[in-house]
Design a protein around this motif. Structure first.
Motif: not given
Lengths: 412, 412
Positions: A346, A334, A348, B91, A356, B61, A341-344, A359-361, A331, B127
């Motif tokens: 992503l 990135v 992974i 995140f 992920a 992010c 890029a937008e966290r929410d 945007g979260a685990r 993260v 996260g």
């Protein structure tokens, strides 16, 4: 040079059996450029009429041989390639230019060709004048031993701290005539005090005009060598050259988009990808090969930048070395790439394990399964940006204490 | 968190004696955010009417607290700062935003102020949702213990893998009234699985309107924190905030160029430079502080890019770790920066020793003298580009095996 590193655990299990490429002959010698008693020069002779293409370092401070090759590339013709290790002939000013001119003069005399048809590459110490008079007599003698085989010899001759020789081969047909491609490469090497240098040379007996050959090579490098990074450092000497002798008897092709080249383009792509992956597999201190896939970026160019930001992050690379599926560092990488890029949005994944999402685990991700995956020798990291259709893939290796040892410890 | 690193050999020999800043009181507590039995939260209360400025990570992010602070900065007023370690609240999506809102609500209730006057920073694991209900009761109790001294407490409370607390102080007069500046910072820290995060908070009892404070801070960060790199990685959480209480009784200043601020600007510059250097001195695994001076570039911006290319090169950093005056790697890093540079105009010095001049090794350079210089704890590298009048200086540290150990080895 205190390190006699064992062969990289990532080395290919077998060495490819590379056959002769019509019109190409080579021999190696000991010129004593820096050290005594080791092979340090490669001479490759090619048939008259061989066309040539090249891609070189983007460094603003290129070595003298790089400038020499760039100048001669305009002629489009090659008769010989001379590569030495032990001295990079970089940052050597006027003396460096004199050394390349003298090397070419001696080689041209030995082979009976024009100096403008001689191409040169050097790897080794920076800033020390290269004494090209050492080639006098040596290249003439070497020219008496030229042979089309075995390819392992030139592959070994250009190694520095490479832990294995890098070869790749493929064949294709052009208008029904079989043509061969053989390539060699060296990767991250070091001769104290020096730096990583990538050299690669690809030979074919196809007949392809120089401008077409250049187009094929320039296109081919984008997703092969340019998609590999060991430490983000760019050598003054990085050189990829391709030679086409035409000796296979296939018809001359002048248009890189010629339909008859379809198979050849595929074969060349395979050889370049193979060699580039071998360079990543022999990254200094590498214990793991890391393939970084970026999808859903706004463009391929944006995907490349994001992938390179991940591949060059010391924190990501040390995490892989520690077998830690540390997606927080992904993260971070990135985020620092500076690309949309937008966290929410992503997602992974490590291998097939989505860690992920949005945007979260990922609530379903299994830490034990992920830890087991990280023990693999090849690690695939996939990042979906969720914004568009741009995708790309780059390769790197992990960052281990051995990298520090190779590059920092030799002053004992 | 398996590393109990010894104090960096580069740590300042003495801790500055930081006096009270009128209008600023603080206390620390154990909220059990991630670990039990350690201080993990800092509460700072400031007088009514305190103005605020902030500079944050450029990451695409950013963490939830960074977004919270950016939103509230528009109000220009601050009453409190809450900083936690153990969880970066990065995140974490919608849950992250809820956690910042709840933290601010609890803090505002404890201090009797508006939620929009609460500023937040977090460092730690990425996260994982931050359970802000843990602040309930804790911040109220902490608010009963607020005191203006000792500054070592907040400096220690925000440490993660920092090996020493970072404080700096200065004073100035504004229109004859003495004002004080106190700053704290944390540097490259790690709470597995996490990343380096830089946090710094600067407090003054001067009276400076928020827009002017922001201008001073934005200008001040360029040659201090923005000129420091440990590994080129950018955290999701990097935060530098400044608070001006006005409690010293100096006149309110609204123009950052006001002549009465001349001494204050100098003092602030000194505090920021001091804190930034301490961050570089506590880089993970650092054994040497490296100051990179670039002169003769076409502009300051170009000089900065070249200096950063050198400072972020793993090959340069490992060479410094190996006490090797490897100017070939400096040439490489200049070359890869992509900025105007010509090999034949470059001059490179280590300390006062000129090792390369006009595109080649300096014939007079003494290898033994240079080797002795490289044993110093602080290494100055000067590169003159020879093209223009742009100059800049950045700071970094060497790259050692301990960096790899800190960032890669904790999965045992």
């Amino acid at each position: 040079m205190s390190h006699a590193s064992p062969v990289s655990p990532l080395a290919p299990k077998t060495t490819p059996d590379v056959g002769p490429v019509a019109g190409v002959r080579f021999a190696t010698a000991e010129a004593g450029i820096r050290y005594k008693g080791r092979t340090d020069v490669l001479l490759v002779e090619m048939d008259e009429g061989t066309s040539v293409a090249g891609v070189f370092t983007r460094s603003k401070c290129p070595s003298a041989p790089v400038e020499w090759c760039r100048d001669n590339l305009a002629g489009g013709r090659a008769r010989a390639l001379v590569v030495n290790s032990g001295n990079a002939n970089a940052f050597t000013g006027q003396k460096g230019r004199e050394a390349t001119a003298l090397t070419a003069k001696i080689a041209a005399r030995a082979l009976g060709c024009a100096e403008g048809e001689i191409f040169l590459a050097s790897t080794g110490v920076i800033g020390e004048p290269l004494d090209a008079t050492k080639y006098d007599g040596v290249l003439e003698e070497t020219a008496t031993r030229l042979a089309p085989l075995p390819w392992i010899d030139p592959a070994r001759a250009i190694m520095t701290t490479d832990t294995f020789p890098k070869l790749a081969t493929a064949s294709a047909t052009i208008d029904g005539v079989k043509v061969r491609i053989a390539g060699i490469a060296k990767g991250a090497g070091m001769i104290a005090p020096d730096m990583a240098t990538m050299l690669s040379f690809v030979f074919t007996d196809a007949a392809i005009a120089a401008p077409a050959l250049q187009a094929l090579l320039s296109r081919g490098v984008v997703d092969s060598f340019n998609a590999v990074t060991v430490d983000g450092d760019t050598s003054t000497s990085d050189t990829l050259m391709m030679f086409a002798t035409g000796a296979a008897g296939a018809p001359m092709v002048a248009d890189p988009k010629d339909a008859r080249l379809a198979g050849f383009r595929r074969a060349l792509k395979g050889v370049l990808a193979d060699l580039a992956e071998q360079v990543a597999r022999d990254g200094e201190g590498a214990r793991k090969l890391v393939k970084i896939h970026v999808t859903g970026a706004v463009s391929k160019r944006s995907a490349r930048r994001i992938a390179m930001s991940i591949a060059n992050s010391p924190l990501v690379k040390t995490a892989v070395a520690g077998e830690d599926a540390n997606w927080g560092r992904i993260v971070m990488a990135v985020g620092k790439a500076g690309e949309p890029a937008e966290r929410d949005l992503l997602t992974i994944s490590f291998g097939d394990i989505r860690v992920a999402h949005k945007g979260a685990r990922d609530p379903d991700y299994d830490e034990a399964e992920t830890s087991a995956y990280m023990k693999n020798e090849v690690i695939d990291i996939t990042v979906d940006i969720g914004l568009g259709r741009g995708s790309d893939r780059v390769m790197t290796c992990d960052l281990t204490k051995e990298y520090i040892a190779i590059n920092g410890d030799y002053r004992s």
